[in-house]
Design an enzyme around this catalytic site. Sequence first.
Site, mmCIF file in Angstrom:
data_model
loop_
_atom_site.group_PDB
_atom_site.id
_atom_site.type_symbol
_atom_site.label_atom_id
_atom_site.label_comp_id
_atom_site.label_asym_id
_atom_site.label_seq_id
_atom_site.Cartn_x
_atom_site.Cartn_y
_atom_site.Cartn_z
ATOM 1 N N LYS A 1 -9.908 37.585 12.038
ATOM 2 C CA LYS A 1 -9.246 38.886 11.952
ATOM 3 C C LYS A 1 -9.839 39.663 10.780
ATOM 4 C CE LYS A 1 -4.581 40.858 11.280
ATOM 5 N NZ LYS A 1 -3.164 40.516 11.039
ATOM 6 N N SER B 1 0.167 42.674 13.951
ATOM 7 C CA SER B 1 -1.073 43.386 13.681
ATOM 8 C C SER B 1 -2.338 42.657 14.159
ATOM 9 C CB SER B 1 -1.215 43.641 12.169
ATOM 10 O OG SER B 1 -1.311 42.423 11.448
ATOM 11 N N SER C 1 2.910 39.131 12.433
ATOM 12 C CA SER C 1 1.623 39.642 12.905
ATOM 13 C C SER C 1 0.787 38.662 13.704
ATOM 14 C CB SER C 1 0.790 40.137 11.708
ATOM 15 O OG SER C 1 1.270 41.371 11.264
#
Length: 477
Positions: free
Chosen positions: A95, A171, A195
């Site tokens: 990520k 996220s 997230s």
Amino acid sequence: MTHPSQAVSVERVAPGADLALSTAAELGALFAAGKASPVEALAAVLKRIERLDRHVNAFALLDAERAYADARASEARWARGEALGAIDGVPTALKDLIAAKDWPTLRGSRVVDPDQPWEEDSPATARLREGGAVLIGKTTTAEFGWTALADSPLTGITRNPWDLTRTAGGSSGGSAAAAALSLAPLHVATDGGGSTRLPASNSGAFGFKPTFGRAAGYPSAHTGTLFHITPLTRTVGDAALLLGVIGRPDPRDWHALPAAPENWLSDLDGGVRGLRIAFSPDLGYADVEPEVATAVASAVRTFSDLGAKVEQIDLDLDDPLPIYRMLADAAVARLFANFPEQRRGLADPDFQKVAERGREIDAVAYLGAVEAREALGRRFALLHERFDLLLTPTTAVPAIAADHAAITGSRGVTPSPFTYPFNLTQQPAASVPAGLTRAGLPVGLQIIGPKYADARVLRAARAFESVRPFARPRDPA
């Protein structure tokens, strides 16, 4: 995208087989048996990304040239019998909140200046390199990981592989969409308020938030002790495999836990027979969509069928969102203070408002939120004196529209009411795919354990997966 001198050759596995659909564990076994190579696996993954990522927008950065160099080095190690571990040669993505040397870490934001040296690996990245993983690139994130939408001003919308009109969830939306679509078996994500678990639930993947500090993090996240480094994968076994690599201490993270004595795979198939499991359908305050509630209740009954002692409980709990927001808003204000004033205006306007809100918090109010957080942690610690695990929905609703921000005029989507409490308490929590709505959208079941009981949560998730295999989305056309 693909390397001109490397063609996919999988005849040694099975005619027509697609190595990209293999799990990390399967790839390691194939490499060890000489039935496939890391170069072939990488070529298959990159070919799949080239075909499918234009539909979902899961990747913020791809580095095929570097990945092929790493895959060739891994292939040589396997040929010499000197593999660095079970993930040697396995395609892996980070990520874009995770630092990697020579790759920009832009965090989904125009605020971050890309024209700077990128000289250091995060602990997770360093451990992956030590284990021989083939790092292919970075997945998209909401700006600084702040919202439950898979959406950022820098990379745009990341879409749900089950329904491209829906968000993949934030996220870690890029990690979740890529995991669900087999655009690499292993993904390192983050979770500061849901997230990892929220997008895993929305996208039909497996997301695991370990106990805080289990996987070391550096540079320190602006959300501090709310922030967890996490595996996000298609299977429980791959998450356990990945945790065994990234779940190690690092001297740069002074919150990092000591090295865990257990092998996360060793008791993975131990089952849940005899465990005392509590089920809270709403945590005492959440309003859950009926289809989600029905799917989760069905999933919970599976644990009774597997021999656990399941009891539905009523929690007289006030929503801890005000506590979470106090801490998170102050964190955003501190984050903005680290950037030159002329760059702060490049952030999403709603994110700027969060920073403004955070600047108005006084020290007495902040410390009051810290005390309330401690009280919440004690309450769940006492609950786990009676119960080995707690089950809840992961989200109250299925994935919302990808253009939700445009419809409402605000990107400030609140995290799931079931996720942020366990960032406050720092407990291990996983989201497992628990079924589909009538519209074909995934529903997640959350499995929570007491602090440090990471192996127990993984074992329960694996037990569920063994009798309720996780569905795959169809490839977008």
